[in-house]
Scaffold this motif. Structure first.
Motif, mmCIF file in Angstrom:
data_model
loop_
_atom_site.group_PDB
_atom_site.id
_atom_site.type_symbol
_atom_site.label_atom_id
_atom_site.label_comp_id
_atom_site.label_asym_id
_atom_site.label_seq_id
_atom_site.Cartn_x
_atom_site.Cartn_y
_atom_site.Cartn_z
ATOM 1 N N LEU A 59 0.826 -1.209 0.000
ATOM 2 C CA LEU A 59 0.000 0.000 0.000
ATOM 3 C C LEU A 59 0.864 1.265 0.000
ATOM 4 O O LEU A 59 0.509 2.260 -0.631
ATOM 5 N N GLY A 62 1.976 1.845 -3.459
ATOM 6 C CA GLY A 62 0.841 2.355 -4.225
ATOM 7 C C GLY A 62 0.624 3.830 -3.935
ATOM 8 O O GLY A 62 0.378 4.641 -4.838
ATOM 9 N N ALA A 65 3.344 5.883 -5.473
ATOM 10 C CA ALA A 65 3.136 5.929 -6.926
ATOM 11 C C ALA A 65 2.025 6.920 -7.270
ATOM 12 O O ALA A 65 2.158 7.724 -8.195
ATOM 13 N N ALA A 66 0.934 6.873 -6.492
ATOM 14 C CA ALA A 66 -0.185 7.779 -6.760
ATOM 15 C C ALA A 66 0.236 9.225 -6.514
ATOM 16 O O ALA A 66 -0.083 10.120 -7.304
ATOM 17 N N GLY A 69 2.262 10.410 -9.269
ATOM 18 C CA GLY A 69 1.399 10.736 -10.412
ATOM 19 C C GLY A 69 0.818 12.136 -10.266
ATOM 20 O O GLY A 69 0.743 12.902 -11.233
ATOM 21 N N PHE B 56 -8.291 1.066 -7.091
ATOM 22 C CA PHE B 56 -6.855 1.238 -7.305
ATOM 23 C C PHE B 56 -6.237 -0.120 -7.645
ATOM 24 O O PHE B 56 -5.794 -0.352 -8.752
ATOM 25 N N PHE B 57 -6.246 -1.043 -6.713
ATOM 26 C CA PHE B 57 -5.781 -2.390 -7.032
ATOM 27 C C PHE B 57 -6.232 -3.382 -5.975
ATOM 28 O O PHE B 57 -6.680 -2.998 -4.906
ATOM 29 N N LEU B 91 0.406 3.020 -12.966
ATOM 30 C CA LEU B 91 1.210 2.914 -11.746
ATOM 31 C C LEU B 91 1.424 1.469 -11.349
ATOM 32 O O LEU B 91 2.491 1.068 -10.921
#
Lengths: 160, 196
Positions: A59, A62, A65-66, A69, B56-57, B91
């Motif tokens: 997480l 993630g 990464a977000a 972005g 998201f995932f 991503l």
């Protein structure tokens, strides 16, 4: 090769683990861990038996990464630091050398100021360690333990 | 990007389930999660909307056993399938070692499948990967539904390069582990070839 591997050797692992162990003490943290940007847990220290570090690692990556972005959309290079404040637990997330992520979980026994201070020092040390690790990995002759595996080895993995 | 840890003697690889919205990516992971020994899996994480669409995932860590004294661990991810979540999809593809494309076999989803596979190719290319060089398998899901295209048709459209492909009914588990094993094998074979 388009997909270079991340490799961790004993020597660098011990150095990294020492930094992480010390950060737990110096920052009065509950848990400290390091994740690569793909979500793989590299090292952890502190009260890790009560925390699902694998899930947190994924997480965190993630999240970074977000955030990366979002930074891109705002024409920023990156947002290197994130802080999440909860009622009891807080998380400080720091991107180190745009390569790995240093996560510190702490409660009221510590403070954001202390954590930031200690994280800064630890980041510098970690950056050095990862730099020399990457050099080592790039050296020719570093052989993969998987170079020798056979089809049979792979098949055996799937024999239920 | 696989991660070899000599200290912990383990190797970690990242697999991504890709495909159009509602094709069954999360269902694949849920089935794997349900049918795996508790000691071989971690917690499954789903970042989903209130209507259980992946936002998201999904994430599922899985241990497959040992090869030459190294524990092999696979991190399974899904992407959000809906078209407008493209930024998130990009991503999740970062550092991927192997891709499973889950196609929805229903005739009315033909277009969505094609769009998604094209999107996969584009998003990989943006990160310097080529779908033709990456360990890659295709799954034709929902084979139990009445209005499905034939496997030959699907193959022609979605799998022109003839990578390993499998028919599946993810809801009941048909083909789910076959697909996973196939891509895991390809990833391990790639590791052998690649060295460092």
């Amino acid at each position: 090769m388009i997909n270079p591997q991340m490799v961790m050797y004993e020597e660098e692992f011990n150095q990294i683990q020492a930094v992480v162990d010390r950060l737990v003490r110096d920052a009065n943290a509950k848990v400290v861990f390091i994740v690569d940007k793909n979500g793989q847990l590299i090292a952890a220290s502190g009260d890790i038996d009560n925390v699902d570090t694998t899930s947190l690692a994924s997480l965190t990556a993630g999240n970074i990464a977000a955030t990366g972005g979002m930074a891109k959309l705002l024409k920023e290079n990156e947002f290197a630091t994130q802080f999440h404040e909860g009622e009891k637990a807080n998380i400080h997330i720091q991107l180190v050398g745009n390569r790995v992520i240093l996560v510190v979980i702490f409660d009221s026994r510590s403070s954001l100021g202390l954590v930031r201070l200690r994280v800064k020092k630890a980041s510098e040390e970690l950056n050095g360690i990862f730099e020399s690790l990457l050099k080592k990995v790039a050296e020719p002759g570093a052989d993969s333990p998987f170079a020798e595996i056979t089809d049979e080895d792979i098949d055996n993995l799937f024999n239920d | 990007m696989s991660f070899i840890n000599y200290m912990a003697r383990e190797i970690n690889c990242k697999l991504v389930y890709y495909g159009p919205g509602l094709c069954g990516k999360t269902t694949n992971l849920q089935y794997i999660y349900e049918r795996t020994n508790p000691d071989a899996k971690g917690k499954m994480i789903s970042l989903a909307t209130e209507t259980e669409r992946t936002l998201f995932f999904d994430f599922l860590p899985l241990s497959l056993g040992e090869i030459r004294g190294f524990k092999t661990r696979f991190h399974l991810y899904t992407v959000p399938g809906q078209v407008f979540y493209d930024a998130s999809r990009k991503l999740i593809l970062k550092g991927v070692d192997g891709v499973i494309f889950v196609a929805d076999s229903q005739i009315e989803r033909t277009e969505a499948n094609l769009e998604s596979v094209e999107n996969l190719r584009t998003n990989l290319a943006e990160q310097g990967y080529s779908l033709d060089k990456l360990p890659y398998v295709v799954q034709y899901n929902k084979r139990d539904l009445p209005n499905v295209a034939s496997v030959e048709e699907l193959r022609q459209m979605i799998n022109p390069t003839n990578v390993p492909d499998y028919e599946a009914v993810a809801r009941t588990g048909v083909g789910v582990f076959d697909t996973l094993k196939a891509v895991a094998k390809l990833v391990l074979t790639e590791l052998r070839k690649g060295g460092t």
